[in-house]
Design an enzyme around this catalytic site. Structure first.
Site, mmCIF file in Angstrom:
data_model
loop_
_atom_site.group_PDB
_atom_site.id
_atom_site.type_symbol
_atom_site.label_atom_id
_atom_site.label_comp_id
_atom_site.label_asym_id
_atom_site.label_seq_id
_atom_site.Cartn_x
_atom_site.Cartn_y
_atom_site.Cartn_z
ATOM 1 N N VAL A 1 0.844 2.615 8.147
ATOM 2 C CA VAL A 1 2.166 2.677 8.764
ATOM 3 C C VAL A 1 3.134 3.087 7.671
ATOM 4 O O VAL A 1 3.265 2.401 6.651
ATOM 5 C CB VAL A 1 2.580 1.317 9.372
ATOM 6 C CG1 VAL A 1 3.984 1.400 9.946
ATOM 7 C CG2 VAL A 1 1.583 0.870 10.435
ATOM 8 N N ASN B 1 0.862 -1.180 0.000
ATOM 9 C CA ASN B 1 0.000 0.000 0.000
ATOM 10 C C ASN B 1 0.897 1.228 0.000
ATOM 11 O O ASN B 1 1.845 1.306 0.784
ATOM 12 C CB ASN B 1 -0.906 -0.003 1.236
ATOM 13 C CG ASN B 1 -1.840 -1.189 1.262
ATOM 14 O OD1 ASN B 1 -2.234 -1.706 0.231
ATOM 15 N ND2 ASN B 1 -2.195 -1.634 2.460
ATOM 16 N N HIS C 1 6.357 -1.816 3.908
ATOM 17 C CA HIS C 1 6.148 -3.223 4.260
ATOM 18 C C HIS C 1 5.274 -3.858 3.188
ATOM 19 O O HIS C 1 4.463 -3.194 2.557
ATOM 20 C CB HIS C 1 5.523 -3.384 5.646
ATOM 21 C CG HIS C 1 4.217 -2.681 5.812
ATOM 22 N ND1 HIS C 1 4.114 -1.299 5.952
ATOM 23 C CD2 HIS C 1 2.948 -3.152 5.854
ATOM 24 C CE1 HIS C 1 2.845 -0.966 6.075
ATOM 25 N NE2 HIS C 1 2.109 -2.075 6.016
#
Length: 115
Positions: free
Chosen positions: A96, A87, A100
């Site tokens: 966040v 994302n 990741h």
């Protein structure tokens, strides 16, 4: 980033989580809100990159390591088939801002991408 991200805090042991795999430069944990039978997060140990675009431009070898770790995890924990999702930005669901990858596997179909 001035403050440690939640992932940095997990890696340091400040926030409990099970690290399911680790390499020299990355680690993987289970997502706390799984969206598939297998939902792992693959995270670089450095928080220098906010998203995959920054990572690809700044350290393509680290990006390749994340993809390789995702592949290994899918082979170990599922049938080897997987979806890899990054994302990028709040309007794409990123909450966040420490890059990741979401490793999703287990009975996924193309139509499960949304409406």
């Amino acid at each position: 980033m001035s403050e440690p991200s939640i992932f940095t805090r997990i890696r340091s042991g400040e926030i409990p989580s099970e690290i399911v795999a680790e390499t020299e430069n990355a680690f993987a944990i289970r997502d706390i809100a799984p969206q598939a039978p297998l939902h792992l997060l693959v995270i670089p140990k450095t928080q220098d990159f906010r998203n995959v675009v920054e990572l690809a431009a700044g350290d393509p070898e680290l990006l390749a390591e994340l993809v390789g770790l995702a592949n290994s995890l899918a082979a170990e924990h599922a049938d080897g088939d997987f979806r890899l999702v990054f994302n990028t930005g709040p309007n794409a669901g990123q909450t966040v801002f420490h890059v990741h990858a979401h490793v999703l596997a287990g009975g996924l179909e193309e139509k499960s991408l949304g409406a």
